[in-house]
Structure formats: structure tokens, C-alpha cells
Design a protein around this motif. Sequence first.
Motif, mmCIF file in Angstrom:
data_model
loop_
_atom_site.group_PDB
_atom_site.id
_atom_site.type_symbol
_atom_site.label_atom_id
_atom_site.label_comp_id
_atom_site.label_asym_id
_atom_site.label_seq_id
_atom_site.Cartn_x
_atom_site.Cartn_y
_atom_site.Cartn_z
ATOM 1 N N ALA A 153 -2.273 89.130 23.917
ATOM 2 C CA ALA A 153 -1.177 89.034 24.894
ATOM 3 C C ALA A 153 0.182 88.881 24.229
ATOM 4 O O ALA A 153 1.202 88.756 24.903
ATOM 5 N N GLY A 154 0.189 88.854 22.893
ATOM 6 C CA GLY A 154 1.454 88.717 22.193
ATOM 7 C C GLY A 154 1.438 87.529 21.249
ATOM 8 O O GLY A 154 0.436 86.816 21.117
ATOM 9 N N THR A 155 2.553 87.322 20.586
ATOM 10 C CA THR A 155 2.682 86.254 19.596
ATOM 11 C C THR A 155 3.421 85.055 20.178
ATOM 12 O O THR A 155 4.434 85.216 20.877
ATOM 13 N N VAL A 156 2.895 83.873 19.902
ATOM 14 C CA VAL A 156 3.528 82.618 20.315
ATOM 15 C C VAL A 156 4.162 81.977 19.086
ATOM 16 O O VAL A 156 3.502 81.789 18.065
ATOM 17 N N LYS A 157 5.427 81.646 19.185
ATOM 18 C CA LYS A 157 6.128 81.036 18.053
ATOM 19 C C LYS A 157 5.618 79.613 17.795
ATOM 20 O O LYS A 157 5.194 78.928 18.723
ATOM 21 N N PRO A 158 5.667 79.160 16.540
ATOM 22 C CA PRO A 158 5.236 77.787 16.253
ATOM 23 C C PRO A 158 6.227 76.769 16.801
ATOM 24 O O PRO A 158 7.419 77.056 16.955
ATOM 25 N N ALA A 159 5.738 75.581 17.091
ATOM 26 C CA ALA A 159 6.608 74.490 17.537
ATOM 27 C C ALA A 159 7.478 74.028 16.379
ATOM 28 O O ALA A 159 7.110 74.148 15.208
ATOM 29 N N THR A 160 8.636 73.514 16.716
ATOM 30 C CA THR A 160 9.531 72.954 15.705
ATOM 31 C C THR A 160 9.497 71.436 15.814
ATOM 32 O O THR A 160 9.643 70.876 16.902
ATOM 33 N N VAL A 161 9.281 70.773 14.686
ATOM 34 C CA VAL A 161 9.131 69.312 14.651
ATOM 35 C C VAL A 161 10.182 68.724 13.723
ATOM 36 O O VAL A 161 10.310 69.137 12.570
ATOM 37 N N LEU A 162 10.928 67.745 14.224
ATOM 38 C CA LEU A 162 11.915 67.021 13.436
ATOM 39 C C LEU A 162 11.443 65.588 13.265
ATOM 40 O O LEU A 162 11.112 64.911 14.248
ATOM 41 N N VAL A 163 11.399 65.123 12.017
ATOM 42 C CA VAL A 163 11.031 63.728 11.730
ATOM 43 C C VAL A 163 12.274 63.009 11.241
ATOM 44 O O VAL A 163 12.891 63.399 10.242
ATOM 45 N N LEU A 164 12.643 61.949 11.940
ATOM 46 C CA LEU A 164 13.819 61.149 11.599
ATOM 47 C C LEU A 164 13.370 59.850 10.944
ATOM 48 O O LEU A 164 12.691 59.036 11.566
ATOM 49 N N GLY A 165 13.752 59.663 9.688
ATOM 50 C CA GLY A 165 13.291 58.510 8.925
ATOM 51 C C GLY A 165 12.103 58.942 8.091
ATOM 52 O O GLY A 165 10.985 59.039 8.586
ATOM 53 N N VAL A 166 12.367 59.260 6.808
ATOM 54 C CA VAL A 166 11.312 59.860 5.992
ATOM 55 C C VAL A 166 10.837 58.878 4.930
ATOM 56 O O VAL A 166 11.000 59.085 3.730
ATOM 57 N N GLY A 167 10.259 57.765 5.412
ATOM 58 C CA GLY A 167 9.533 56.869 4.527
ATOM 59 C C GLY A 167 8.084 57.326 4.486
ATOM 60 O O GLY A 167 7.782 58.512 4.648
ATOM 61 N N VAL A 168 7.169 56.390 4.290
ATOM 62 C CA VAL A 168 5.753 56.743 4.210
ATOM 63 C C VAL A 168 5.260 57.353 5.519
ATOM 64 O O VAL A 168 4.595 58.389 5.529
ATOM 65 N N ALA A 169 5.592 56.718 6.650
ATOM 66 C CA ALA A 169 5.149 57.239 7.949
ATOM 67 C C ALA A 169 5.743 58.612 8.206
ATOM 68 O O ALA A 169 5.060 59.525 8.691
ATOM 69 N N GLY A 170 7.021 58.781 7.880
ATOM 70 C CA GLY A 170 7.674 60.056 8.116
ATOM 71 C C GLY A 170 7.101 61.176 7.279
ATOM 72 O O GLY A 170 6.907 62.299 7.765
ATOM 73 N N LEU A 171 6.821 60.882 6.013
ATOM 74 C CA LEU A 171 6.239 61.902 5.148
ATOM 75 C C LEU A 171 4.845 62.303 5.623
ATOM 76 O O LEU A 171 4.479 63.483 5.615
ATOM 77 N N GLN A 172 4.063 61.311 6.063
ATOM 78 C CA GLN A 172 2.737 61.628 6.593
ATOM 79 C C GLN A 172 2.853 62.443 7.873
ATOM 80 O O GLN A 172 2.064 63.378 8.100
ATOM 81 N N ALA A 173 3.840 62.131 8.706
ATOM 82 C CA ALA A 173 4.034 62.895 9.934
ATOM 83 C C ALA A 173 4.402 64.349 9.612
ATOM 84 O O ALA A 173 3.885 65.282 10.236
ATOM 85 N N LEU A 174 5.278 64.545 8.635
ATOM 86 C CA LEU A 174 5.647 65.901 8.240
ATOM 87 C C LEU A 174 4.438 66.676 7.720
ATOM 88 O O LEU A 174 4.222 67.841 8.078
ATOM 89 N N ALA A 175 3.643 66.023 6.869
ATOM 90 C CA ALA A 175 2.469 66.678 6.296
ATOM 91 C C ALA A 175 1.452 67.045 7.377
ATOM 92 O O ALA A 175 0.875 68.137 7.369
ATOM 93 N N THR A 176 1.247 66.130 8.328
ATOM 94 C CA THR A 176 0.262 66.381 9.387
ATOM 95 C C THR A 176 0.735 67.484 10.325
ATOM 96 O O THR A 176 -0.046 68.366 10.709
ATOM 97 N N ALA A 177 2.008 67.453 10.695
ATOM 98 C CA ALA A 177 2.544 68.489 11.573
ATOM 99 C C ALA A 177 2.476 69.853 10.894
ATOM 100 O O ALA A 177 2.200 70.880 11.535
ATOM 101 N N LYS A 178 2.724 69.874 9.582
ATOM 102 C CA LYS A 178 2.635 71.127 8.830
ATOM 103 C C LYS A 178 1.203 71.662 8.845
ATOM 104 O O LYS A 178 0.973 72.868 9.012
ATOM 105 N N ARG A 179 0.234 70.770 8.676
ATOM 106 C CA ARG A 179 -1.174 71.191 8.707
ATOM 107 C C ARG A 179 -1.547 71.781 10.063
ATOM 108 O O ARG A 179 -2.417 72.647 10.161
ATOM 109 N N LEU A 180 -0.908 71.288 11.121
ATOM 110 C CA LEU A 180 -1.188 71.803 12.460
ATOM 111 C C LEU A 180 -0.450 73.102 12.735
ATOM 112 O O LEU A 180 -0.606 73.694 13.809
ATOM 113 N N GLY A 181 0.386 73.531 11.788
ATOM 114 C CA GLY A 181 1.031 74.829 11.920
ATOM 115 C C GLY A 181 2.446 74.815 12.441
ATOM 116 O O GLY A 181 3.032 75.880 12.691
ATOM 117 N N ALA A 182 3.035 73.623 12.612
ATOM 118 C CA ALA A 182 4.401 73.548 13.132
ATOM 119 C C ALA A 182 5.418 73.869 12.039
ATOM 120 O O ALA A 182 5.130 73.757 10.846
#
Length: 369
Positions: free
Chosen positions: A168-197
Motif C-alpha cells: 500500500a506504499g511506504t510509511v516514514k519512520p517516527a522521529t524521536v527527540l530525547v532531551l537530557g542525554v545521561g544514562v537514561a537518555g542514551l539508553q532511550a536513543l539506543a532503544t528507539a533506534k533499534r525500533l527503527g525510529a
Amino acid sequence: MSAETVQRSPGATVGVPRERGAGERRVALVPKVIERLRGTCGGVVVESGAGLGALIPDDLFVSAGATIGDPWACDVVVKVAPPTPGEIGRLRPGTALIGFLDPLVATTTVAALREAGVLGFAMESVPRISRAQSMDALSSQANVGGYKAVLLAAERSTRFFPMLTTAAGTVKPATVLVLGVGVAGLQALATAKRLGARTTGYDVRPEVAEQVRSLGAQWLDLGIEAAGEGGYARELTGEERAEQQRRLEEAITGFDVVITTALVPGRKAPTLVTANAVKGMRPGSVVVDLAGESGGNCELTEPGETVVRHDVTIAAPLNLPATMPEHASELYARNVAALLALVLDESGAVAPDWSDEVLAASCVTRRES
């Protein structure tokens, strides 16, 4: 192995109470870690049911070498959450207590521990230096929180995270912004990246930009820097905050998901996502605010609640690590055991070396000589 056949060595006994706080499912020590403590102390006493929230029955503790009994009579008590007034009343003078004590905010708790003659070690006060990494419970639990925050965002989002190519066509990936890149933020970025965002990170500490890029994320440069001490950002001036908010408001409106993790120890969390920023976001977008317990990074946050404002979902979960009690407990137990090894001497007795910078920094109540 029965409780009667456990071999004890001379030294301090270590008690593990059951956590009774609302929603707290973690336990301070797990069987794998207790096995490694054999011979280093006078035995481990676990309160019946202490591990049930983490799906650990009493018999697994006994098999690991612990006994089931009254942990409050032990020489050392290890906890997750700060003790209640009633729990402090059960501690004997001279007892060592290890756990999250929230010393910068829970001043009445610290005062009560001091009055009770308790030797208190706060896990959140362990200095963030190389040799103390194994004791850094803030980081271990932040990893859990950052991971779970992304799963919550994906669950509440009305859009796919990954790019999908279908008939039916291509769906664009979601865009995710993480504010505050300590340990939690870095893990959030890594996890969101693994999910394809498509991921982007922002922090007022410029030194973390390279870490963000190493995870395959983009760096949002607002031109405002506030490097601080101990891995935290310094508090921004009023002028800097105003300029930061103006620039963030413009940037936030372009993202499907915003995850916030910014904290300043002992102070209210800084406001990063204003009501105007939320209003400008696309309907169906999601904000996950991990700073809810300190007031929240989003102006519209209601700590502990999930609300919808301007067609944007704003979730502010409290104590996310407790929602993954199995691995959160395992990581925390390793942190506790590492600090306990410094508190005990070679004979297993409570004998802190106050020249050790880790013990000196983490001790918040100390017995007077």
C-alpha cells in the motif's frame, strides 16, 4: 539446603527487608549475588516474601545460602527505597543501612537515621568515578528507565516507529527527540533506534554530543552549553533558560515523540517542554517525561499520570525501574554488593575506611566516635 545447614562465617549479618512502597517490586539482593557473598559476611537474612515482587520465591534465597527471618536485627540492612519512620524505628543503633536515601530531598529521613545512630550509605551519593562504576545504582536503574520509556512511547504513539514498505506504499519512520542525554537518555536513543525510529538527542552538556552520534542519532545543537560536575548539568541562568525554551519550542514541534530525562540534583526538574511546544506538536504525538518525580520537564506533566493535552499524550510514569523488577533487582543487587565490599573489612565486620573517597561521599549519617 535448609536454613539450619547454612555455613556462616564470622562477621556482620546482612538483612534484606521486603519493600512495602506502593508499586515497588524490586528487592535489594537476589540469589545469584547472595551466593557470591558466602564467606564474606556472617550470613544473609531475607524477610519472607521480599522477592515476590521480582518473582523470586523464598526457597531460591535459601538455596543461595540465605535464611528467612527478621532482617532488621542484622548488622547491615540493604534496601531499595528510603526507609519509613516505622522502619527506622526497627534499626538498632550502630546498624549500617545501604539503599536509596534521597539525602538532598528527604532531609527528615536523614535526620531520623542520624538520631537513631544508624550508619547510612546513600546509593545515589556514590561518586561517578571510574572505580565506583560497579556501585553506580543511579546509572544501572536509569538504563532500565530509559529502555522502558521508549516502549511506553511506542505503545502510546499512533504511528509506527520503523519505516515500513508495504504493497500500500511506504510509511516514514517516527522521529524521536530525547532531551537530557545521561544514562537514561542514551539508553532511550539506543532503544528507539533499534525500533527503527529516526533519533535526535539534546543536552546542555556539549561533551555528550559524540556519544549521541555514536548511537546513530543526530545532535540537536541549540547553542547553549551548561557543563557541570558529577555527570550532571549545572543550573542555567534565567536568560539561558528563556533562550533555551524559545529554541526548543521551535524544534520540538517537528518530532513525533519527545522523551525527557533532565534532572538537577536536589532541585525541581527544569522545564524543557512548554505548553506552547505541546500545542505546536502534531496531533497523536507523545511526550514521555521521566522527571515526573522531581516536578517534570514538561509544563503540562501530571506526575504519575498519563494525560492528553492538545491531542498530544503526555505520560509521566513514576519509578519505571520497578516495572521491570527482575533485571532491575539483579543490577541493583550487584551495585549494593560492590559497595558492601567496601563497608566490610577482611573479617566481614562493619569497618569502613573513611579515607576511601567512595565511602566518604556516600555516607550521609555517621556514628560519632
